[in-house]
Design a protein around this motif. Sequence first.
Motif, PDB file in Angstrom:
ATOM      1  N   THR A  37     105.443  46.638  69.213  1.00  0.00           N
ATOM      2  CA  THR A  37     105.345  46.246  70.629  1.00  0.00           C
ATOM      3  C   THR A  37     104.483  47.245  71.388  1.00  0.00           C
ATOM      4  O   THR A  37     103.368  46.938  71.804  1.00  0.00           O
ATOM      5  CB  THR A  37     106.742  46.155  71.265  1.00  0.00           C
ATOM      6  N   ASN A  64     118.908  54.815  83.629  1.00  0.00           N
ATOM      7  CA  ASN A  64     118.194  53.750  82.918  1.00  0.00           C
ATOM      8  C   ASN A  64     118.360  53.948  81.408  1.00  0.00           C
ATOM      9  O   ASN A  64     117.745  54.829  80.821  1.00  0.00           O
ATOM     10  CB  ASN A  64     116.713  53.764  83.326  1.00  0.00           C
ATOM     11  N   HIS A  69     116.992  52.317  68.033  1.00  0.00           N
ATOM     12  CA  HIS A  69     116.217  51.672  66.963  1.00  0.00           C
ATOM     13  C   HIS A  69     116.816  51.966  65.598  1.00  0.00           C
ATOM     14  O   HIS A  69     117.109  53.123  65.280  1.00  0.00           O
ATOM     15  CB  HIS A  69     114.770  52.156  67.002  1.00  0.00           C
ATOM     16  N   SER A 182     109.622  44.704  73.887  1.00  0.00           N
ATOM     17  CA  SER A 182     110.492  43.703  73.276  1.00  0.00           C
ATOM     18  C   SER A 182     111.238  42.870  74.313  1.00  0.00           C
ATOM     19  O   SER A 182     111.444  43.281  75.453  1.00  0.00           O
ATOM     20  CB  SER A 182     111.518  44.411  72.378  1.00  0.00           C
ATOM     21  N   SER A 229     120.276  45.009  84.296  1.00  0.00           N
ATOM     22  CA  SER A 229     119.590  45.940  83.418  1.00  0.00           C
ATOM     23  C   SER A 229     118.977  46.980  84.337  1.00  0.00           C
ATOM     24  O   SER A 229     118.136  46.657  85.168  1.00  0.00           O
ATOM     25  CB  SER A 229     118.504  45.201  82.645  1.00  0.00           C
ATOM     26  N   GLY A 231     116.749  48.984  84.207  1.00  0.00           N
ATOM     27  CA  GLY A 231     115.288  49.047  84.236  1.00  0.00           C
ATOM     28  C   GLY A 231     114.677  48.110  85.263  1.00  0.00           C
ATOM     29  O   GLY A 231     113.543  48.295  85.696  1.00  0.00           O
TER      30      GLY A 231
HETATM   31  O1  TXA Z   1     109.471  47.209  72.774  1.00  0.00           O
HETATM   32  C1  TXA Z   1     110.312  47.974  73.242  1.00  0.00           C
HETATM   33  O2  TXA Z   1     111.425  47.587  73.603  1.00  0.00           O
HETATM   34  C2  TXA Z   1     109.921  49.472  73.385  1.00  0.00           C
HETATM   35  C3  TXA Z   1     109.760  50.020  71.964  1.00  0.00           C
HETATM   36  C4  TXA Z   1     109.513  51.496  71.971  1.00  0.00           C
HETATM   37  O3  TXA Z   1     110.881  49.678  71.188  1.00  0.00           O
HETATM   38  N1  TXA Z   1     110.923  50.176  74.119  1.00  0.00           N
HETATM   39  C5  TXA Z   1     111.098  49.993  75.456  1.00  0.00           C
HETATM   40  O4  TXA Z   1     112.084  50.791  76.008  1.00  0.00           O
HETATM   41  O5  TXA Z   1     110.451  49.206  76.122  1.00  0.00           O
HETATM   42  P1  TXA Z   1     112.241  51.004  77.584  1.00  0.00           P
HETATM   43  O6  TXA Z   1     113.215  52.094  77.726  1.00  0.00           O
HETATM   44  O7  TXA Z   1     110.901  51.198  78.190  1.00  0.00           O
HETATM   45  O8  TXA Z   1     112.912  49.685  78.086  1.00  0.00           O
HETATM   46  C6  TXA Z   1     114.263  49.397  77.739  1.00  0.00           C
HETATM   47  C7  TXA Z   1     114.822  48.361  78.674  1.00  0.00           C
HETATM   48  C8  TXA Z   1     115.028  48.911  80.062  1.00  0.00           C
HETATM   49  O9  TXA Z   1     114.697  47.914  81.021  1.00  0.00           O
HETATM   50  C9  TXA Z   1     116.546  49.216  80.087  1.00  0.00           C
HETATM   51  O10 TXA Z   1     117.090  49.163  81.390  1.00  0.00           O
HETATM   52  C10 TXA Z   1     117.076  48.094  79.207  1.00  0.00           C
HETATM   53  O11 TXA Z   1     116.102  47.941  78.178  1.00  0.00           O
HETATM   54  N2  TXA Z   1     118.379  48.473  78.584  1.00  0.00           N
HETATM   55  C11 TXA Z   1     118.622  49.459  77.688  1.00  0.00           C
HETATM   56  N3  TXA Z   1     119.935  49.523  77.392  1.00  0.00           N
HETATM   57  C12 TXA Z   1     120.540  48.557  78.111  1.00  0.00           C
HETATM   58  C13 TXA Z   1     121.897  48.111  78.241  1.00  0.00           C
HETATM   59  N4  TXA Z   1     122.893  48.707  77.574  1.00  0.00           N
HETATM   60  N5  TXA Z   1     122.158  47.086  79.082  1.00  0.00           N
HETATM   61  C14 TXA Z   1     121.144  46.482  79.773  1.00  0.00           C
HETATM   62  N6  TXA Z   1     119.843  46.848  79.683  1.00  0.00           N
HETATM   63  C15 TXA Z   1     119.542  47.876  78.876  1.00  0.00           C
END
Ligand code: TXA
Length: 374
Positions: A37, A64, A69, A182, A229, A231
């Motif tokens: 990704t 956040n 993985h 993703s 979420s 994020g």
């Molecule tokens: O493609 C991807 O997902 C990339 C590659 C490196 O794997 N990773 C990525 O991570 O985009 P990040 O941290 O940029 O985005 C993760 C998203 C964020 O919007 C976060 O809030 C959400 O996933 N997230 C993570 N854990 C969560 C949870 N327990 N409940 C709800 N949302 C969650």
Amino acid sequence: METRLVTVDPHHPDEQAIAEAAAVIRSGGLVAFPTETVYGLGADALNPSAVQGIFRAKGRPGDNPLIVHLADPGELPAVGVPLPRVEPLARRFWPGPLTLVLPRTPAVPDVTTAGLNTVAVRVPDHPVAVALIRASGCPIAAPSANRSGRPSPTRAAHVWADLHGRIDMILDGGEAGIGLESTVLDLTQNPPVLLRPGGVTVEELEEVIGPIRIHPAAGGMPAAGPVASPGMKYRHYAPATRCVLVEGTPEAVAAHISLRVRQERAAGLRVGVLASREAAAQYDADVVLVGGSRTDPAELGRNLYHGLRELDEAGLDLLFLEGVEATGLGLALMNRMRRAAGYRIERAEDTAVLAGQGEDSGDSRRARTEEDLS
Ligand code: TXA
Ligand code: MG
């Protein structure tokens, strides 16, 4: 901190390089690595102080949570509860660009999930990512490897630009194939909720598990009400340059941007467009960058973040983005572009109203750069 940049073959990563990167992860350090990704910034997901380092390096708000993985779906029970829908989804989409939100196990520290009682998990489809997780012997927590708020990195050079001096190592495995993060699907709710559109489409998910609910923020509009979420509530994917997204039919979008470019340049601004190949020739902008064909959302997705970064370095005052149809992979594209534009969205139907104003400035055209990103 010195950041080591190590080039690896994306298909057959050098064992020595992977062993060195894994040693960094095991000792609590930070390694950026390619996935299918975008590039991720990895740390041992079960080591709280290592994960703390990710937040520090990125400047990421502590509320956040991170995606955990795994190298193999069989490792899931160590970190998350395999709810019934996991099995058919994993069989079809793992390894791949699908992240599942599940109840977490006590092994996962609070800092990784930002204190939530759920954990986001995915199995990446990239030989370098899989080799690194295997060699490290632990699940790897990894957000996208950008400074918080910047476009996600699709090349090692983007990671270097954002994070050199702040992390231990970057594994350069070339360009990320999909270029958008993703899909995030929350399985703790019934029906499951799409939190972020991505490489796996809504249509594909529904083929496997039936109807899902699309969170309003997943379309890319500002989140209203409680945030599912974390994020969602942050400005994301954003170039520093002011950015406007134009939505409508392809012809109307091109006509609208063409007119707006002339107006803004007549007013003295330096203007850029991230254009489709089909419409690029219509824009008399200072910089026109081709992101791909408007009939090929996969190509547009692969080039979006690189295009935003390139245009951000062109010294522009204003940047126009062409909207696409928000179905299939187009939903993920529109989500990212709406947010990159900070929700400054113009409807292409408005062109008739605009046509009376400031048209045909007649100023001599400055040198124009056209570059094809594909
Ligand atoms: O493609 C991807 O997902 C990339 C590659 C490196 O794997 N990773 C990525 O991570 O985009 P990040 O941290 O940029 O985005 C993760 C998203 C964020 O919007 C976060 O809030 C959400 O996933 N997230 C993570 N854990 C969560 C949870 N327990 N409940 C709800 N949302 C969650
Ligand atoms: Mg991110």
